[in-house]
Design an enzyme around this catalytic site. Structure first.
Site, mmCIF file in Angstrom:
data_model
loop_
_atom_site.group_PDB
_atom_site.id
_atom_site.type_symbol
_atom_site.label_atom_id
_atom_site.label_comp_id
_atom_site.label_asym_id
_atom_site.label_seq_id
_atom_site.Cartn_x
_atom_site.Cartn_y
_atom_site.Cartn_z
ATOM 1 C CG ASP A 1 -6.035 -3.333 -3.760
ATOM 2 O OD1 ASP A 1 -6.649 -2.346 -3.320
ATOM 3 O OD2 ASP A 1 -4.965 -3.746 -3.275
ATOM 4 C CB SER B 1 -0.936 -0.055 1.224
ATOM 5 O OG SER B 1 -1.947 0.911 1.137
ATOM 6 C CG HIS C 1 -5.399 -2.721 0.118
ATOM 7 N ND1 HIS C 1 -4.571 -2.535 -0.975
ATOM 8 C CD2 HIS C 1 -4.874 -1.951 1.121
ATOM 9 C CE1 HIS C 1 -3.604 -1.675 -0.661
ATOM 10 N NE2 HIS C 1 -3.761 -1.320 0.599
#
Length: 439
Positions: A324, A266, A371
């Protein structure tokens, strides 16, 4: 296979005839980053050819992207590559497992353990790496919140480690690893929402104003801790450049093959790519190839940023889930795929860097799983990249833990009342999820 000239230069570790490779190494003087000419001793040539067997040691340059992973991703990821990418994902997961989310703890929002025993404490004592430094980052952003602000305060963002002698023999080289976690604190969430592009200007010899990156990520990377809680360690950037350049010089100077691997999830993948670009811009990749393994990472910069990364030989493998939403940000509507009447603005749009390894998983009723790093890793460890994400049901998922933490801070335990930064993030994410047709 004949490698492109640029790739060969990026992967070159030494020359014959007792020559040397010159690069601009990074040193720290008085907390500032300076560039100086350094001499990196050539790596001694091997007496025998490398083994052709499909082991990590026998194909480490290909695994690190020297051939841009050509022929290694389709029709299915090469088993050696898949195993190595999953291994780096697990080393990123260690950041989450060691991160202290207990508000009552004196180590709150920092690492729970000392660096000498961190990997062992999270169950990765056999990972084959020794942590040499913890890395802290501070976002210089304004956070509208009813609890004490984390803006400008350094928080533990990851670590630098180096492979042990035993692991280095298995890998075929000495690996310098930089591992970054993803978004947790309010200031980090706000940094993620700053979608404006800003000139990176990371090379003091050539600022390159056309090379632009997301301003929030740049703030996290370059802002120093205003509280001086960590002994004036400087910005995330200064800490990384000092430690990585020190390790590369120490091991390459001793005649070893060395690689620099940056891995993140991320927001952490954005910091990994920024760091890789920075290292390459300063010439460190002339002594050791620089590779990024990104898990669920967002776009970081514009088309000029991508072009410069390609020119410098930065290798990035983006592991993505097609469902995602984070991988669609920033630039969900204006990006590298922009066409039609908007095509003239394409070069001003956000653009992904590197090669994509797409996965496909989605769990109805658990949007966070799309995610979740644990799910990414379980898919890589599996034999089929299209298999269902059964492992996403594990309550220990990274995103589930962070969202639980955020929920507790919004409720009775965090001073009462809603957190505006969290609401803004959730509203934006909810709208994006609907736009992409996930619900």
């Amino acid at each position: 296979m004949t490698l492109p000239r640029q790739c060969a230069a990026a992967c070159r570790t030494g020359g014959g005839g007792g020559g040397v490779v010159r690069c601009r190494a990074v040193a720290a003087a008085g907390g500032a980053v300076a560039v100086r000419d350094a001499v990196v001793a050539p790596v001694a040539r091997r007496g025998a050819a490398r083994k052709t067997a499909e082991t990590v040691a026998g194909m480490w340059r290909e695994v690190q992207g020297c051939g841009d992973w050509e022929g290694m991703l389709e029709p299915a990821p090469h088993p050696v590559l898949r195993g190595e990418v999953a291994r780096y994902g697990e080393l990123v997961g260690a950041c989450y497992m060691a991160f202290d989310l207990d508000p009552a703890s004196r180590r709150y929002l920092n690492c729970k353990y000392g660096r000498e025993r961190m990997l062992e404490e999270v169950g990765m004592g056999g990972a084959g790496y020794e942590v040499t430094r913890y890395i802290y980052a501070a976002a210089d952003v304004s956070v509208p919140t009813m609890e004490p602000s984390t803006s400008g305060r350094g928080r533990w963002i990851g670590y630098v480690a180096v492979s042990t002698d035993e692991m280095s023999r298995r890998l075929g080289r000495r690996d310098v690893l930089v591992s970054f976690r993803g978004t947790v604190t309010p200031a980090e969430w706000m940094a993620n929402l700053m979608s404006s592009l800003e000139a990176a200007r990371l090379d003091p010899c050539d600022p390159r104003p056309d090379v632009k990156v997301e301003s929030g990520f740049l703030s996290l990377y370059t802002s120093a801790d205003k509280t001086c809680r960590f002994g004036g360690a400087g910005s995330c950037r200064e800490q990384l450049l000092r430690e990585v350049s020190r390790l590369v010089a120490a091991y390459s100077g001793g005649g070893e093959d060395v690689s620099v691997t940056l891995a993140g999830h991320s927001m952490g993948s954005a910091l990994a790519l920024l760091s890789a670009y920075d290292l390459a811009e300063l010439g460190l990749n002339r002594a050791a190839p620089v590779t990024v393994f990104s898990f669920g990472g967002p776009r970081v910069g514009n088309a000029a940023f991508k072009a410069r990364c390609d020119e410098l030989g930065v290798k990035a493998l983006r592991v993505t889930n097609v469902h995602d939403p984070i991988t669609k940000l920033p630039g969900v509507f204006l990006n590298e795929a922009t066409a039609g009447v908007l095509r003239p603005w394409r070069h001003s749009c956000y653009t992904h860097v590197g090669v994509e390894l797409p996965l496909d998983f989605f769990k109805v009723g658990d949007l966070a799983s799309v995610h979740d790093l644990a799910t990414y890793i379980s898919l890589l460890r599996g034999a089929d990249k299209k298999q269902p994400a059964a492992a996403a049901a594990d309550a220990g998922g990274v995103i589930a833990k962070v969202m639980d933490f955020v929920g507790r801070r919004r409720g009775g335990g965090g001073g009462g009342g809603a957190l505006p930064w969290h609401d803004a993030a959730m509203i934006q994410m909810g709208g994006l999820v609907q736009t992409l047709g996930l619900i």
